[in-house]
Design a protein around this motif. Structure first.
Motif, PDB file in Angstrom:
ATOM      1  N   LEU A 196       0.832  -1.202   0.000  1.00 36.69           N
ATOM      2  CA  LEU A 196       0.000   0.000   0.000  1.00 36.69           C
ATOM      3  C   LEU A 196       0.873   1.262   0.000  1.00 36.69           C
ATOM      4  CD1 LEU A 196      -2.881   1.098   0.104  1.00 36.69           C
ATOM      5  CD2 LEU A 196      -2.730   1.032   2.608  1.00 36.69           C
ATOM      6  N   ARG A 197       1.937   1.266   0.771  1.00 38.67           N
ATOM      7  CA  ARG A 197       2.821   2.428   0.790  1.00 38.67           C
ATOM      8  C   ARG A 197       3.442   2.660  -0.583  1.00 38.67           C
ATOM      9  NH1 ARG A 197       7.324   3.492   3.898  1.00 38.67           N
ATOM     10  NH2 ARG A 197       7.994   1.323   3.741  1.00 38.67           N
ATOM     11  N   TYR A 198       3.848   1.583  -1.251  1.00 34.33           N
ATOM     12  CA  TYR A 198       4.389   1.721  -2.603  1.00 34.33           C
ATOM     13  C   TYR A 198       3.315   2.244  -3.560  1.00 34.33           C
ATOM     14  CZ  TYR A 198       8.452  -1.056  -1.142  1.00 34.33           C
ATOM     15  OH  TYR A 198       9.584  -1.507  -0.512  1.00 34.33           O
ATOM     16  N   ALA A 199       2.123   1.681  -3.455  1.00 38.92           N
ATOM     17  CA  ALA A 199       1.042   2.071  -4.365  1.00 38.92           C
ATOM     18  C   ALA A 199       0.682   3.544  -4.207  1.00 38.92           C
ATOM     19  CB  ALA A 199      -0.182   1.192  -4.131  1.00 38.92           C
ATOM     20  N   LEU A 200       0.779   4.063  -2.985  1.00 39.33           N
ATOM     21  CA  LEU A 200       0.431   5.457  -2.714  1.00 39.33           C
ATOM     22  C   LEU A 200       1.620   6.404  -2.865  1.00 39.33           C
ATOM     23  CD1 LEU A 200      -1.863   4.927   0.418  1.00 39.33           C
ATOM     24  CD2 LEU A 200      -2.583   5.368  -1.955  1.00 39.33           C
ATOM     25  N   ASN A 201       2.754   5.873  -3.357  1.00 37.97           N
ATOM     26  CA  ASN A 201       3.973   6.678  -3.520  1.00 37.97           C
ATOM     27  C   ASN A 201       4.448   7.283  -2.203  1.00 37.97           C
ATOM     28  OD1 ASN A 201       5.138   6.532  -6.079  1.00 37.97           O
ATOM     29  ND2 ASN A 201       3.710   8.006  -6.964  1.00 37.97           N
TER      30      ASN A 201
END
Length: 417
Positions: A70-75
């Motif tokens: 999720l952190r990666y997906a949300l940059n």
């Protein structure tokens, strides 16, 4: 126009191509190496942290933790960056990457690559001795710093797992960190020092030293366009500035540009790109960095290169040829200044490169099944500098009919259909 002939044509003069050329040459083959650049080592091999990562048992697989994804997906993670409008171009590849990163398949990739990892430093040491450049290999290992207890705990789990495969290291507290790197600043939950990996303070220079060795032994290195490759009556032909080169066999070792050849020849290889950036900065005063240092939580590496302290970023998912967007460098700079006494930038602008990756994080090494005399050697993901000479040995053994030192089956192009 001149028509040159050789037994083997190697396309690409990065660490992977040079490793293959040298090993073929040492087995008696007449080799011509062709690259679009007049100087070797100016592409992907030029920009990396300089670590010969002989302790890297497990490849960089897609995370399985939902919070991390999720952190990666949300940059929101410094380790990964992308733009939403670019997502359609790489989303299908990411899905394959995710599937290949299941625990079972990730372990398969790790065990397939492990013989190459274990051979990596041995091969470099032999070539560095022969090339006469001992100053380009340092043996201080590298340091991984963790600022929070959760990231340290996760890293220690991975380290204990790697220990099962012979990886050695030291777990450090803040006092021990300061003993190894007195000029680092900050409070850390802990660190892991891996002493076995070697460090190359000029990766592009090392490639050039290997090419100089190749030439001293009779090899030829020429500028040309790999996109002109075509089958000829007695093998393969490619155009060069002076005319053309003909060879019985050809090795495609073009890293992230390998698709310019294999796609035209009809091979559906899912080559993905992870872009990355670096910037050299001066050290302030008498500050010294003794080895590469990873700030795991902040997502960057500082490495003491000959040109200055090299700040390297994580991954940017973007089209290979899109304009540079060094956002990760810009965001890492103040954090890097807080970690180590950095002065002014040495480079006019950040450098950008592209890492060639297959979904299973294994390279393609071996014969192309539908074309006589065509061989592949690309897709080394984050380990091109590390693995180039080792995969060069494996490929050369396959091409000359010798017993391969590692099982080549996991690297075959047929795994992609």
């Amino acid at each position: 126009m001149a028509e040159l002939r050789a037994e083997v044509l190697v396309l690409g003069a990065g660490m992977v191509g040079v490793g293959a050329a040298l090993h073929l040459q040492s087995r008696g083959r007449d080799v011509i190496m062709v690259d679009r650049q007049e100087l070797a080592g100016e592409g992907t091999s030029f920009g990396n942290a300089g670590i010969i990562e002989c302790a890297s048992v497990f490849p960089y697989m897609f995370p399985r933790d939902f919070g991390e994804i999720l952190r990666y997906a949300l940059n929101r993670a410094p380790q990964v960056r992308y733009r939403l409008r670019d997502l359609p171009t790489f989303a299908p590849w990411l899905l394959r990457y995710f599937r290949a990163s299941s625990p079972k398949r990730a372990l398969h990739s790790a065990m397939a690559e492990l013989p190459l990892i274990r051979r990596s430093l041995v091969e470099h040491e032999a070539l560095i001795r022969e090339a006469g450049v001992p100053e380009l290999l340092q043996r201080n290992g590298w340091l991984k710093l963790y600022r929070s207890e959760p990231t340290l705990k996760a890293a220690l789990r991975d380290f204990e797992r790697a220990r099962q495969y012979g990886v050695e290291g030291d777990i450090l507290d803040n006092a021990a960190i300061r003993l190894r790197e007195p000029h680092l600043s900050g409070d850390f939950a802990g660190a892991i020092h891996l002493p076995a990996p070697a460090f190359v303070p000029d990766p592009g220079g090392l490639v050039k030293a290997y090419v100089a060795l190749f030439r001293r032994k009779g090899g030829r290195f020429l500028a040309g366009d790999a996109r002109t490759l075509e089958q000829a009556s007695r093998g393969w032909r490619v155009s060069i500035e002076q005319g053309a080169v003909n060879a019985r066999e050809v090795v495609v070792a073009l890293g992230p540009w390998s698709d310019l050849v294999f796609e035209r020849l009809g091979y559906p290889i899912p080559l993905g790109i992870k872009r990355g950036y670096h910037l050299h900065l001066a050290a302030r005063g008498n500050a010294v960095l003794n080895r590469p240092v990873l700030d795991a939580d902040q997502g960057f590496v500082l490495a003491p290169m000959n040109r200055g302290i090299r700040l390297t970023t994580g991954v940017e998912f973007a089209p290979r040829d899109a304009p540079p967007r060094p956002v990760q460098i810009e965001r890492a700079l103040p954090k890097a200044h807080g970690l180590f006494p950095l002065g002014e930038a040495v480079d006019a602008r950040p450098w950008m490169g592209a890492r060639p990756c297959l979904p299973d994080m294994l390279p393609v090494i071996g014969r192309a099944p539908r074309h006589d005399g065509l061989w592949f050697d690309f897709g080394h993901q984050h380990h091109g500098l590390t693995l180039g000479p080792a995969t060069g040995r494996l490929l050369a053994e396959m091409m000359t009919g010798k017993e391969p030192f590692a099982d080549p089956a996991p690297f075959a192009v047929e795994r992609f259909g």
